[in-house]
Enzyme design. Structure first.
Site, PDB file in Angstrom:
ATOM      1  N   SER A  47      -1.609   8.710  -7.764  1.00  0.00           N
ATOM      2  CA  SER A  47      -2.660   8.176  -6.900  1.00  0.00           C
ATOM      3  C   SER A  47      -3.853   7.715  -7.724  1.00  0.00           C
ATOM      4  CB  SER A  47      -3.102   9.304  -5.961  1.00  0.00           C
ATOM      5  OG  SER A  47      -4.323   8.988  -5.357  1.00  0.00           O
ATOM      6  N   TYR A  64      -5.556  18.478  -4.294  1.00  0.00           N
ATOM      7  CA  TYR A  64      -4.525  17.455  -4.129  1.00  0.00           C
ATOM      8  C   TYR A  64      -4.529  16.510  -5.329  1.00  0.00           C
ATOM      9  CZ  TYR A  64      -2.577  12.974  -2.776  1.00  0.00           C
ATOM     10  OH  TYR A  64      -1.867  11.790  -2.786  1.00  0.00           O
ATOM     11  N   LYS A 114      -1.706  15.666  -8.630  1.00  0.00           N
ATOM     12  CA  LYS A 114      -1.216  14.358  -9.102  1.00  0.00           C
ATOM     13  C   LYS A 114      -1.441  14.237 -10.610  1.00  0.00           C
ATOM     14  CE  LYS A 114       0.258  12.949  -5.214  1.00  0.00           C
ATOM     15  NZ  LYS A 114       1.704  12.970  -5.004  1.00  0.00           N
TER      16      LYS A 114
HETATM   17  P1  NAD Z   1       4.253  11.531   3.947  1.00  0.00           P
HETATM   18  O1  NAD Z   1       3.708  12.871   4.281  1.00  0.00           O
HETATM   19  O2  NAD Z   1       4.479  10.577   5.049  1.00  0.00           O
HETATM   20  O3  NAD Z   1       5.634  11.697   3.135  1.00  0.00           O
HETATM   21  C1  NAD Z   1       5.912  12.800   2.335  1.00  0.00           C
HETATM   22  C2  NAD Z   1       7.290  13.337   2.728  1.00  0.00           C
HETATM   23  O4  NAD Z   1       7.605  14.462   1.906  1.00  0.00           O
HETATM   24  C3  NAD Z   1       7.337  13.808   4.189  1.00  0.00           C
HETATM   25  O5  NAD Z   1       8.449  13.224   4.831  1.00  0.00           O
HETATM   26  C4  NAD Z   1       7.492  15.330   4.080  1.00  0.00           C
HETATM   27  O6  NAD Z   1       8.274  15.856   5.137  1.00  0.00           O
HETATM   28  C5  NAD Z   1       8.155  15.473   2.727  1.00  0.00           C
HETATM   29  N1  NAD Z   1       7.885  16.762   2.057  1.00  0.00           N
HETATM   30  C6  NAD Z   1       6.688  17.371   1.865  1.00  0.00           C
HETATM   31  N2  NAD Z   1       6.875  18.533   1.192  1.00  0.00           N
HETATM   32  C7  NAD Z   1       8.196  18.644   0.941  1.00  0.00           C
HETATM   33  C8  NAD Z   1       9.016  19.623   0.319  1.00  0.00           C
HETATM   34  N3  NAD Z   1       8.496  20.746  -0.173  1.00  0.00           N
HETATM   35  N4  NAD Z   1      10.350  19.406   0.251  1.00  0.00           N
HETATM   36  C9  NAD Z   1      10.910  18.290   0.771  1.00  0.00           C
HETATM   37  N5  NAD Z   1      10.190  17.340   1.393  1.00  0.00           N
HETATM   38  C10 NAD Z   1       8.864  17.526   1.495  1.00  0.00           C
HETATM   39  O7  NAD Z   1       3.306  10.899   2.829  1.00  0.00           O
HETATM   40  P2  NAD Z   1       3.254   9.425   2.235  1.00  0.00           P
HETATM   41  O8  NAD Z   1       1.972   8.821   2.654  1.00  0.00           O
HETATM   42  O9  NAD Z   1       4.528   8.723   2.495  1.00  0.00           O
HETATM   43  O10 NAD Z   1       3.107   9.771   0.685  1.00  0.00           O
HETATM   44  C11 NAD Z   1       4.225   9.865  -0.168  1.00  0.00           C
HETATM   45  C12 NAD Z   1       3.750  10.298  -1.543  1.00  0.00           C
HETATM   46  O11 NAD Z   1       2.778   9.368  -2.013  1.00  0.00           O
HETATM   47  C13 NAD Z   1       3.068  11.670  -1.553  1.00  0.00           C
HETATM   48  O12 NAD Z   1       3.419  12.340  -2.745  1.00  0.00           O
HETATM   49  C14 NAD Z   1       1.596  11.316  -1.564  1.00  0.00           C
HETATM   50  O13 NAD Z   1       0.815  12.315  -2.150  1.00  0.00           O
HETATM   51  C15 NAD Z   1       1.594  10.047  -2.398  1.00  0.00           C
HETATM   52  N6  NAD Z   1       0.421   9.184  -2.153  1.00  0.00           N
HETATM   53  C16 NAD Z   1       0.143   8.801  -0.872  1.00  0.00           C
HETATM   54  C17 NAD Z   1      -0.992   8.019  -0.627  1.00  0.00           C
HETATM   55  C18 NAD Z   1      -1.348   7.599   0.779  1.00  0.00           C
HETATM   56  O14 NAD Z   1      -2.491   7.179   0.988  1.00  0.00           O
HETATM   57  N7  NAD Z   1      -0.433   7.668   1.753  1.00  0.00           N
HETATM   58  C19 NAD Z   1      -1.814   7.614  -1.692  1.00  0.00           C
HETATM   59  C20 NAD Z   1      -1.480   8.000  -2.991  1.00  0.00           C
HETATM   60  C21 NAD Z   1      -0.347   8.793  -3.203  1.00  0.00           C
HETATM   61  N1  UFG Z   2     -13.798   6.234   6.067  1.00  0.00           N
HETATM   62  C1  UFG Z   2     -14.687   6.153   7.106  1.00  0.00           C
HETATM   63  N2  UFG Z   2     -14.360   6.766   8.281  1.00  0.00           N
HETATM   64  C2  UFG Z   2     -13.197   7.452   8.461  1.00  0.00           C
HETATM   65  C3  UFG Z   2     -12.284   7.530   7.389  1.00  0.00           C
HETATM   66  C4  UFG Z   2     -12.623   6.909   6.188  1.00  0.00           C
HETATM   67  O1  UFG Z   2     -15.765   5.548   6.987  1.00  0.00           O
HETATM   68  O2  UFG Z   2     -12.961   8.003   9.553  1.00  0.00           O
HETATM   69  C5  UFG Z   2     -14.126   5.531   4.790  1.00  0.00           C
HETATM   70  C6  UFG Z   2     -14.198   6.458   3.596  1.00  0.00           C
HETATM   71  O3  UFG Z   2     -15.490   7.006   3.472  1.00  0.00           O
HETATM   72  C7  UFG Z   2     -13.806   5.500   2.455  1.00  0.00           C
HETATM   73  C8  UFG Z   2     -12.824   4.534   3.123  1.00  0.00           C
HETATM   74  O4  UFG Z   2     -13.054   4.638   4.525  1.00  0.00           O
HETATM   75  O5  UFG Z   2     -14.937   4.755   2.053  1.00  0.00           O
HETATM   76  C9  UFG Z   2     -11.363   4.873   2.837  1.00  0.00           C
HETATM   77  O6  UFG Z   2     -11.126   6.235   3.157  1.00  0.00           O
HETATM   78  P1  UFG Z   2      -9.654   6.850   3.281  1.00  0.00           P
HETATM   79  O7  UFG Z   2      -9.783   8.277   3.688  1.00  0.00           O
HETATM   80  O8  UFG Z   2      -8.790   5.971   4.124  1.00  0.00           O
HETATM   81  O9  UFG Z   2      -9.081   6.717   1.789  1.00  0.00           O
HETATM   82  P2  UFG Z   2      -9.591   7.346   0.424  1.00  0.00           P
HETATM   83  O10 UFG Z   2      -9.835   6.198  -0.508  1.00  0.00           O
HETATM   84  O11 UFG Z   2     -10.668   8.317   0.619  1.00  0.00           O
HETATM   85  O12 UFG Z   2      -8.320   8.192  -0.043  1.00  0.00           O
HETATM   86  C10 UFG Z   2      -6.996   7.662  -0.029  1.00  0.00           C
HETATM   87  C11 UFG Z   2      -5.992   8.790   0.208  1.00  0.00           C
HETATM   88  C12 UFG Z   2      -5.967   9.718  -0.962  1.00  0.00           C
HETATM   89  C13 UFG Z   2      -5.748   8.961  -2.218  1.00  0.00           C
HETATM   90  C14 UFG Z   2      -6.759   7.860  -2.360  1.00  0.00           C
HETATM   91  C15 UFG Z   2      -6.484   7.006  -3.568  1.00  0.00           C
HETATM   92  O13 UFG Z   2      -6.344   9.527   1.345  1.00  0.00           O
HETATM   93  O14 UFG Z   2      -4.889  10.600  -0.807  1.00  0.00           O
HETATM   94  O15 UFG Z   2      -6.718   7.016  -1.205  1.00  0.00           O
HETATM   95  O16 UFG Z   2      -5.150   6.621  -3.565  1.00  0.00           O
HETATM   96  F1  UFG Z   2      -5.859   9.816  -3.250  1.00  0.00           F
END
Ligand code: NAD
Ligand code: UFG
Length: 339
Positions: free
Chosen positions: A124, A149, A153
């Site tokens: 991330s 979290y 990563k």
């Molecule tokens: P998500 O929660 O939709 O998907 C994660 C999946 O992993 C889920 O289906 C969950 O059931 C499964 N899971 C969790 N723990 C597990 C375990 N112990 N064993 C087996 N399965 C398990 O999340 P996502 O948004 O699809 O994110 C996928 C990956 O990308 C995650 O590692 C997350 O941290 C990373 N990531 C997501 C974002 C974002 O904004 N969505 C940003 C940066 C990184």
């Molecule tokens: N924000 C609002 N109101 C809300 C939610 C968010 O104003 O209700 C603003 C936040 O302050 C920020 C922007 O919208 O300025 C984006 O916020 P998000 O929570 O959507 O995303 P972040 O950038 O904070 O974090 C996301 C994921 C993290 C990841 C990160 C970088 O949640 O897991 O992107 O990949 F680590």
């Protein structure tokens, strides 16, 4: 090739599975369904005509994990499984470290034992912390994370790099995602978190459907175009395509790489809100609140390395992201009514 996708039933994982199958790969999904619904398997089948083999297994369950490795011959792994809620990770850090680190180490040990050499890991942009100038470049390394979290990563990137350093056959691609949003254009796959969403677009989506009254904007006094936070949003389908390129790259190279996956462009909170208003054809209410602790003003990616190593560039813009998010919400509401 045969690819294991952990967390393949989740938001980014399910979109990636579709892209992999559509490119002719054989996918095996392993997920404990902690944050996903079994229906996703039907939806993947509907979109691709293929029902992937599915292991309902937790990565903390070493025996279950080993069964999947014994019964298949994976050439590569895409590792999405993990917990991802920043605020929750501050409240229950040990649960996050156990799942995201101990669980991942179980997986890496199986790779070692069964000679699966190639892995793409979901990292991330949060690992840049607040230490660097935008656009964030991979060569900056890692900054100071502000929550458990983010630290999981950061540790996973280090663990995988050390694993590759110690074993010349191992190939690692740590993908640093920026802000994935949107949904599959079919309306069959997407993200609709239970309860009150923490992230911006899922929150706006619930204001658009009337489930929530207004958006709380966290801060309007940042040094940005309109004072609200700026992020690099990427359509989840583009992100899924980046995984296809990354896994193919991993299989042809050795060693560890860190690669940003973003659009290279930043949008403010209010710009995203206005794009969503255009997509849903409604005016959406908002209120300005204090800054959210731990937030940074601006985050966007330097995308040069993804272009050079993977040949990856985004194809979809903010309008398509909002259109597909809203389409998914409407689809989902209809589905719920028909149940
Ligand atoms: P998500 O929660 O939709 O998907 C994660 C999946 O992993 C889920 O289906 C969950 O059931 C499964 N899971 C969790 N723990 C597990 C375990 N112990 N064993 C087996 N399965 C398990 O999340 P996502 O948004 O699809 O994110 C996928 C990956 O990308 C995650 O590692 C997350 O941290 C990373 N990531 C997501 C974002 C974002 O904004 N969505 C940003 C940066 C990184
Ligand atoms: N924000 C609002 N109101 C809300 C939610 C968010 O104003 O209700 C603003 C936040 O302050 C920020 C922007 O919208 O300025 C984006 O916020 P998000 O929570 O959507 O995303 P972040 O950038 O904070 O974090 C996301 C994921 C993290 C990841 C990160 C970088 O949640 O897991 O992107 O990949 F680590």
């Amino acid at each position: 090739m045969q690819i294991l996708v952990t967390g393949g039933m989740g938001y980014i994982g399910s979109h990636t599975v579709v892209e992999l199958i559509q490119s002719g790969h054989e996918v095996i999904i392993l997920d404990n369904l902690y944050n996903a619904n079994i229906d996703v398997l039907d939806r993947i089948e509907k979109l691709t005509g293929v029902r992937p083999k599915f292991y309902e297994v937790d990565i903390l369950d070493r025996e279950g994990l080993e069964r999947a490795f014994k019964e298949n011959h994976f050439e590569a792994i895409i590792h999405f499984a993990g917990y991802k809620a920043v605020g929750e990770s501050v409240r229950i850090p040990l649960t996050y470290y156990k799942n995201n680190i101990s669980g991942s180490i179980n997986l890496y040990e199986m790779m070692d034992k069964y000679h699966v050499d190639n892995i793409v890991f979901s990292s991330s942009a949060t690992v840049y912390g607040d230490n660097f100038e935008v656009p964030f470049k991979e060569e900056y390394g890692q900054g100071d994370t502000t929550n458990p979290y983010g630290t999981t990563k950061k540790f996973n990137e280090i663990i995988l790099s050390d694993f590759a350093l110690a074993n010349k056959d191992i190939s690692v691609v740590n993908l640093r995602y920026f802000n994935p949003i949107g949904a599959h254009p079919s309306g069959l796959l997407g993200e609709d978190p239970k309860g009150i969403p923490n992230n911006l677009v899922p929150y706006i989506a619930k204001v658009a459907t009337g489930e929530l009254d207004h958006l709380n904007v966290f801060g309007d006094d940042y040094d940005t175009i309109d004072g609200t936070g700026v992020r690099d949003y990427i359509h989840v389908v583009d992100l899924a395509k980046a995984h296809l390129k990354a896994v193919e790259y991993a299989c042809k190279h050795k060693g560890a790489e860190v690669i940003n996956v973003g659009s290279g462009k930043g949008y403010s909170v209010l710009e995203v809100l206005h794009a969503y208003e255009k997509a849903c054809g409604k005016t959406l209410k908002y209120e300005i609140h204090d800054r959210r602790p731990g937030d940074i003003a601006t985050s966007y990616a330097d995308t040069q390395k993804a272009k050079e190593l993977l040949g990856f560039e985004v194809e979809l813009g903010i309008d398509e992201m909002c259109r597909d998010s809203y389409n998914y919400m409407i689809h989902n509401l209809e589905d719920q009514k028909n149940r």
